[in-house]
Design an enzyme around this catalytic site. Structure first.
Site: not given
Length: 160
Positions: A126-127
């Site tokens: 989850p950047c």
């Protein structure tokens, strides 16, 4: 041997790429740093059932975590950053500086940002949960509007 498939999502088509049946890429259309299509291997969805099921569950708000085996193709530093991204809880954010501090080098926020931008497995890694020091939305390979949508989705789904 690489294979790929394209699936629909609320955020547009997603290209899933596997290396010997292990997920190594999840790319959005028009994504910055998206590899050339030719590097994705042959079209083949025989490997992608579990990845598709977990993504469907996530987008339906039924699941907050992914338990897929992943293969990170990057430098040792990038892989360390990507592992750290996976520790950011669903619905929460961290700054680049906080990630650098967690990695033991508070002065590495710029390097963390560069590695974050090269994340090859968006959404699952989850950047989109990384924000600027002041909490503002900054850079996202899939575009700032998608980043905002993903964060809004997680914050809304986290309330149930």
């Amino acid at each position: 041997m690489k294979q790929h498939t394209v699936i629909d999502s609320p955020y547009g088509p997603l290209t899933l790429v596997a290396d010997d049946g292990v997920l190594c890429g999840l790319y959005m259309t028009d994504q910055r740093h998206r590899p050339a299509e030719e590097s994705f291997g042959e079209p083949d969805d025989s490997w992608s059932g579990e990845a598709e099921a977990q993504l469907r569950s996530y987008f339906a708000g039924e699941s907050k975590d992914f338990t897929l085996e992943l293969r990170f193709l990057g430098t040792p530093f990038q892989r360390t950053v990507w592992d750290q991204l996976r520790k950011i809880p669903y619905g929460e954010t961290r700054t680049y500086g906080e990630l650098a501090t967690a990695l033991g080098n508070p002065n590495a926020s710029r390097a963390v940002g560069l590695a974050n931008g090269r994340n090859p497995i968006g959404i699952i890694v989850p950047c989109h949960r990384v924000v600027g020091a002041d909490g503002s939305l900054t850079g996202y390979g899939g575009g700032l509007e998608r980043k905002r949508q993903l964060l809004d989705f997680e914050r809304g789904a986290a309330l149930f």
